[in-house]
Design a protein around this motif. Structure first.
Motif, PDB file in Angstrom:
ATOM      1  N   VAL A 107       0.873  -1.167   0.000  1.00  0.00           N
ATOM      2  CA  VAL A 107       0.000   0.000   0.000  1.00  0.00           C
ATOM      3  C   VAL A 107       0.912   1.219   0.000  1.00  0.00           C
ATOM      4  O   VAL A 107       1.678   1.422   0.935  1.00  0.00           O
ATOM      5  N   ARG A 108       0.834   1.988  -1.083  1.00  0.00           N
ATOM      6  CA  ARG A 108       1.641   3.202  -1.212  1.00  0.00           C
ATOM      7  C   ARG A 108       0.713   4.366  -1.541  1.00  0.00           C
ATOM      8  O   ARG A 108      -0.061   4.288  -2.487  1.00  0.00           O
ATOM      9  N   ASP A 109       0.826   5.406  -0.742  1.00  0.00           N
ATOM     10  CA  ASP A 109      -0.012   6.594  -0.924  1.00  0.00           C
ATOM     11  C   ASP A 109      -1.490   6.232  -0.949  1.00  0.00           C
ATOM     12  O   ASP A 109      -2.268   6.769  -1.744  1.00  0.00           O
ATOM     13  N   GLY A 110      -1.874   5.280  -0.127  1.00  0.00           N
ATOM     14  CA  GLY A 110      -3.265   4.887  -0.027  1.00  0.00           C
ATOM     15  C   GLY A 110      -3.764   3.991  -1.140  1.00  0.00           C
ATOM     16  O   GLY A 110      -4.943   3.651  -1.179  1.00  0.00           O
ATOM     17  N   GLN A 111      -2.893   3.597  -2.061  1.00  0.00           N
ATOM     18  CA  GLN A 111      -3.295   2.721  -3.157  1.00  0.00           C
ATOM     19  C   GLN A 111      -2.573   1.388  -3.044  1.00  0.00           C
ATOM     20  O   GLN A 111      -1.404   1.336  -2.667  1.00  0.00           O
ATOM     21  N   GLU A 112      -3.286   0.325  -3.407  1.00  0.00           N
ATOM     22  CA  GLU A 112      -2.681  -1.005  -3.429  1.00  0.00           C
ATOM     23  C   GLU A 112      -1.978  -1.182  -4.768  1.00  0.00           C
ATOM     24  O   GLU A 112      -2.614  -1.052  -5.829  1.00  0.00           O
ATOM     25  N   VAL A 113      -0.669  -1.451  -4.704  1.00  0.00           N
ATOM     26  CA  VAL A 113       0.143  -1.566  -5.918  1.00  0.00           C
ATOM     27  C   VAL A 113       1.003  -2.814  -5.857  1.00  0.00           C
ATOM     28  O   VAL A 113       1.266  -3.363  -4.782  1.00  0.00           O
ATOM     29  N   ARG A 149       2.442  -1.892 -11.164  1.00  0.00           N
ATOM     30  CA  ARG A 149       1.070  -1.622 -11.591  1.00  0.00           C
ATOM     31  C   ARG A 149       0.196  -1.434 -10.368  1.00  0.00           C
ATOM     32  O   ARG A 149       0.560  -1.806  -9.254  1.00  0.00           O
ATOM     33  N   GLU A 150      -0.977  -0.882 -10.605  1.00  0.00           N
ATOM     34  CA  GLU A 150      -1.965  -0.743  -9.547  1.00  0.00           C
ATOM     35  C   GLU A 150      -2.784  -2.032  -9.496  1.00  0.00           C
ATOM     36  O   GLU A 150      -3.084  -2.622 -10.530  1.00  0.00           O
ATOM     37  N   ARG A 160      -6.067  -4.419  -8.756  1.00  0.00           N
ATOM     38  CA  ARG A 160      -7.531  -4.381  -8.793  1.00  0.00           C
ATOM     39  C   ARG A 160      -8.051  -4.643  -7.384  1.00  0.00           C
ATOM     40  O   ARG A 160      -7.363  -5.259  -6.565  1.00  0.00           O
ATOM     41  N   PRO A 161      -9.263  -4.231  -7.093  1.00  0.00           N
ATOM     42  CA  PRO A 161      -9.831  -4.494  -5.763  1.00  0.00           C
ATOM     43  C   PRO A 161      -9.840  -5.995  -5.461  1.00  0.00           C
ATOM     44  O   PRO A 161     -10.232  -6.804  -6.298  1.00  0.00           O
ATOM     45  N   ARG A 212      -4.971  -7.914  -3.638  1.00  0.00           N
ATOM     46  CA  ARG A 212      -4.015  -8.052  -2.533  1.00  0.00           C
ATOM     47  C   ARG A 212      -4.470  -9.158  -1.580  1.00  0.00           C
ATOM     48  O   ARG A 212      -3.658  -9.966  -1.107  1.00  0.00           O
TER      49      ARG A 212
END
Length: 191
Positions: free
Chosen positions: A119-125, A134-135, A137-138, A141
């Motif tokens: 989790v970087r800057d609130g996004q799962e990558v 890449r980012e 998908r929901p 993770r």
């Protein structure tokens, strides 16, 4: 020999290894129902330490048996320990768990490649070599975390079964060595 007979003849090492194998199987099956080892369930990875400890105990017993055999060479019966029947069902499960483990590794590395989710800057990558690839998908993770526990529990299952089988064989050998001591045959102790 049946698994029940194996259990009744087995020592603490083999029984503990079988119990760990059963726990690993339950954890592995649980991953298909959504189980993952994060948060308060992170303690499930303690099974890894237990399997390593069992492996160390097995190594110590094997070393003892080998040293005892060398120390008393020529002073004990010339024949070796009795042939040990193994429960073929247990051997088949160990072989099947090895195949399952290899298939899981192959699938995981071919489907996911190198890297891990973060989790970087609130996004799962997906991160590889500290670079965001890449980012995610929901839910991706969470699927990775289930696969991770699935892989570990499959490895625990395989190694626990191998330790149970090998531990029983070593225990039979140690029992045979202790039963065939020089004193029990009226021979002087070798020093």
């Amino acid at each position: 020999m049946t698994v029940r007979e194996f259990w009744s003849e087995a020592g603490v090492l083999a029984r503990t290894a079988l119990a760990v194998a059963a726990l690993s199987l339950v954890l592995n099956l649980g991953t298909y129902a959504g189980l993952r080892a994060r948060g308060w369930l992170m303690g499930l990875y303690a099974v890894h330490l237990v399997v390593m400890l069992l492996g160390f105990v097995l190594f110590a017993l094997m070393t003892y048996a080998n040293l005892a055999t060398m120390r008393r060479r020529g002073l004990i019966r010339t024949e070796g320990p009795p042939n040990l029947p193994l429960p073929w069902r247990l051997v088949r499960v160990a072989v099947a768990s090895a195949v399952y483990l290899v298939a899981l590794f192959w699938y995981s590395f071919s489907a996911l490649g190198e890297g891990s989710p973060e989790v970087r800057d609130g996004q799962e990558v997906w991160v590889r070599a500290s670079e965001v690839v890449r980012e995610l998908r929901p839910g991706e993770r969470l699927a990775f975390e289930r696969r991770e526990l699935r892989l570990f529990s499959a490895a625990w299952l395989f190694f626990a079964l191998v330790i149970a089988i090998a531990g029983h064989r070593v225990l039979v050998r140690v029992r045979w060595l202790l039963a065939s001591t020089p004193e029990s045959e009226g021979l002087p102790d070798a020093k």
